[in-house]
Design a protein around this motif. Structure first.
Motif, PDB file in Angstrom:
ATOM      1  N   LEU A 229       0.824  -1.208   0.000  1.00 17.84           N
ATOM      2  CA  LEU A 229       0.000   0.000   0.000  1.00 17.84           C
ATOM      3  C   LEU A 229       0.858   1.257   0.000  1.00 17.84           C
ATOM      4  O   LEU A 229       0.597   2.207  -0.754  1.00 17.84           O
ATOM      5  N   VAL A 230       1.898   1.280   0.831  1.00 17.75           N
ATOM      6  CA  VAL A 230       2.785   2.445   0.889  1.00 17.75           C
ATOM      7  C   VAL A 230       3.456   2.674  -0.461  1.00 17.75           C
ATOM      8  O   VAL A 230       3.505   3.801  -0.970  1.00 17.75           O
ATOM      9  N   ALA A 231       3.962   1.597  -1.063  1.00 17.34           N
ATOM     10  CA  ALA A 231       4.624   1.717  -2.359  1.00 17.34           C
ATOM     11  C   ALA A 231       3.650   2.197  -3.424  1.00 17.34           C
ATOM     12  O   ALA A 231       3.992   3.054  -4.251  1.00 17.34           O
ATOM     13  N   ALA A 232       2.443   1.674  -3.402  1.00 17.77           N
ATOM     14  CA  ALA A 232       1.444   2.061  -4.402  1.00 17.77           C
ATOM     15  C   ALA A 232       1.048   3.526  -4.245  1.00 17.77           C
ATOM     16  O   ALA A 232       0.915   4.251  -5.236  1.00 17.77           O
ATOM     17  N   GLN A 233       0.875   3.966  -3.007  1.00 14.85           N
ATOM     18  CA  GLN A 233       0.473   5.354  -2.775  1.00 14.85           C
ATOM     19  C   GLN A 233       1.555   6.338  -3.194  1.00 14.85           C
ATOM     20  O   GLN A 233       1.259   7.423  -3.705  1.00 14.85           O
ATOM     21  N   LEU A 234       2.809   5.974  -2.964  1.00 16.49           N
ATOM     22  CA  LEU A 234       3.903   6.877  -3.319  1.00 16.49           C
ATOM     23  C   LEU A 234       4.170   6.891  -4.817  1.00 16.49           C
ATOM     24  O   LEU A 234       4.518   7.933  -5.393  1.00 16.49           O
ATOM     25  N   GLU A 235       4.013   5.751  -5.471  1.00 16.77           N
ATOM     26  CA  GLU A 235       4.396   5.645  -6.872  1.00 16.77           C
ATOM     27  C   GLU A 235       3.274   5.927  -7.860  1.00 16.77           C
ATOM     28  O   GLU A 235       3.538   6.194  -9.022  1.00 16.77           O
ATOM     29  N   GLN A 236       2.027   5.871  -7.405  1.00 17.16           N
ATOM     30  CA  GLN A 236       0.942   6.078  -8.357  1.00 17.16           C
ATOM     31  C   GLN A 236       0.892   7.515  -8.866  1.00 17.16           C
ATOM     32  O   GLN A 236       0.244   7.815  -9.871  1.00 17.16           O
ATOM     33  N   LYS A 237       1.610   8.416  -8.200  1.00 13.60           N
ATOM     34  CA  LYS A 237       1.671   9.794  -8.678  1.00 13.60           C
ATOM     35  C   LYS A 237       2.548   9.902  -9.923  1.00 13.60           C
ATOM     36  O   LYS A 237       2.427  10.846 -10.697  1.00 13.60           O
ATOM     37  N   HIS A 238       3.451   8.947 -10.081  1.00 18.49           N
ATOM     38  CA  HIS A 238       4.399   9.012 -11.182  1.00 18.49           C
ATOM     39  C   HIS A 238       4.127   7.969 -12.263  1.00 18.49           C
ATOM     40  O   HIS A 238       4.563   8.120 -13.393  1.00 18.49           O
ATOM     41  N   HIS A 239       3.432   6.911 -11.925  1.00 19.50           N
ATOM     42  CA  HIS A 239       3.190   5.847 -12.888  1.00 19.50           C
ATOM     43  C   HIS A 239       1.743   5.381 -12.776  1.00 19.50           C
ATOM     44  O   HIS A 239       1.055   5.677 -11.799  1.00 19.50           O
ATOM     45  N   LYS A 240       1.318   4.652 -13.763  1.00 23.20           N
ATOM     46  CA  LYS A 240      -0.006   4.077 -13.702  1.00 23.20           C
ATOM     47  C   LYS A 240      -0.069   3.089 -12.543  1.00 23.20           C
ATOM     48  O   LYS A 240       0.844   2.303 -12.338  1.00 23.20           O
ATOM     49  N   LEU A 241      -1.179   3.133 -11.830  1.00 19.93           N
ATOM     50  CA  LEU A 241      -1.326   2.259 -10.665  1.00 19.93           C
ATOM     51  C   LEU A 241      -1.233   0.793 -11.048  1.00 19.93           C
ATOM     52  O   LEU A 241      -0.677  -0.016 -10.311  1.00 19.93           O
ATOM     53  N   ASN A 242      -1.748   0.442 -12.198  1.00 18.36           N
ATOM     54  CA  ASN A 242      -1.686  -0.953 -12.635  1.00 18.36           C
ATOM     55  C   ASN A 242      -0.250  -1.442 -12.761  1.00 18.36           C
ATOM     56  O   ASN A 242       0.067  -2.597 -12.442  1.00 18.36           O
ATOM     57  N   ASP A 243       0.641  -0.559 -13.245  1.00 23.12           N
ATOM     58  CA  ASP A 243       2.046  -0.940 -13.382  1.00 23.12           C
ATOM     59  C   ASP A 243       2.679  -1.182 -12.014  1.00 23.12           C
ATOM     60  O   ASP A 243       3.489  -2.101 -11.831  1.00 23.12           O
TER      61      ASP A 243
END
Length: 321
Positions: A229-243
């Motif tokens: 969850l932490v990784a997804a929340q931080l990275e979804q701003k820069h990449h597609k959440l699916n990726d």
């Protein structure tokens, strides 16, 4: 045996027996807690589970403190007399008899053996960590690189955890994917998940095998879901959440056969999507039902203390005499 050592021995026996009894009580009521936690997020479920397994020894200490103050204990203890003494009294436990001495020494031997087992595990863990450091390179301030064709990344150490990544995994990831993996493992390190799992492991050491295995696996899953969850929340701003989801799911299933890997990825994706949904829902809702796990744990703990005092007083006196 002098009175001071005798009192220490008596209370040590009392604490051990009450802790053991309450541990089994908590193990039997865990399925009830789990039903409540199934509607909670991983963060809340992880915290509640760890608190839950640590409560029996704490409840045993509180019960013995109450038993040492007759005025507090006797409203919870069935009326009884010792010869002509029928007023509230402290525990009548004796180590002057052979049975009393044997019971105290038996508990001391068991606890010494348990402490030795824990110490041995810690020593072996430190040796393994030292070997890992010797075999790895300090390739980056964020992680240590270990030469292996396997695709693995993990966090090792209890108090000062370190991140290790295999050269095989590093070569297979893009810079963006590596960042996602590092965020996941860094979250494990910040949360001291290895230390938490270690505490839970020993707190459930005497639980029935199936329940013990179940709660340990559930807690491990909570930890993984939190880090995802932490990784997804931080990275979804820069990449597609699916990726992001695909990266997190795939790195945890490398090395499995295709069918198992696909099943593992689907479970992890579903869990992460659920966590994101619960996170969004909790931020826009003040539902008091979110506090239900804490209320349930508090109720079970209070009931366990009352039960320990009520049954502990006559049981400990009977065992010592």
């Amino acid at each position: 045996m002098n009175s001071t050592l005798g009192n220490i021995g008596n209370y040590l026996v009392g604490w051990t027996l009450i802790t053991l009894a309450l541990s089994w009580l908590f193990a039997l009521t865990y399925p009830l807690l789990l039903r409540v936690l199934n509607t909670s997020g991983a963060q809340q479920a992880s915290r509640a589970t760890l608190i839950y397994v640590l409560l029996p020894p704490a409840a045993a200490i509180l019960a013995l403190l109450i038993l040492s103050v007759p005025e507090l204990a006797f409203p919870l203890v069935s009326p009884h007399c010792h010869e002509t003494l029928c007023t509230p009294h402290t525990l009548h436990m004796s180590t002057d008899t052979l049975e009393g001495i044997v019971s105290v020494f038996s508990v001391v031997i068991v606890l010494t053996g348990l402490c030795t087992l824990i110490a041995t595990q810690l020593i072996h863990s430190r040796k393994r960590l030292r070997i890992l450091r010797d075999l790895s390179e300090d390739n980056s301030p964020k992680y240590r690189l270990i030469d292996s064709p396997e695709h693995i990344a993990w966090c090792a150490g209890l108090l000062r955890p370190q991140i290790f990544i295999s050269s095989g995994l590093l070569a297979s990831l893009s810079a963006e994917q590596l960042r996602v993996v590092l965020i996941h493992e860094k979250t494990h390190a910040i949360r001291r998940d290895n230390l938490r799992k270690w505490l839970l492991y020993w707190a459930t050491f005497t639980w029935p095998k199936n329940i013990r295995r179940n709660i340990r696996q559930n807690y491990s899953n909570y930890s993984e879901h939190i880090c995802d969850l932490v990784a997804a929340q931080l990275e979804q701003k820069h990449h597609k959440l699916n990726d992001v989801i695909d990266t997190l799911a795939s790195t945890g299933s490398i090395g499995l056969d295709p069918l198992t890997k696909n099943k593992h990825q689907r479970k992890r994706v579903t869990a992460l999507q659920r966590e994101l949904h619960l996170q969004n829902a909790s931020s826009s809702s003040k539902n008091i039902s979110r506090l239900l796990p804490e209320f349930l744990i508090a109720a079970i703990w209070l009931l366990s203390v009352i039960t320990a005092v009520h049954f502990g007083h006559p049981l400990l006196e009977w065992l010592s005499n």
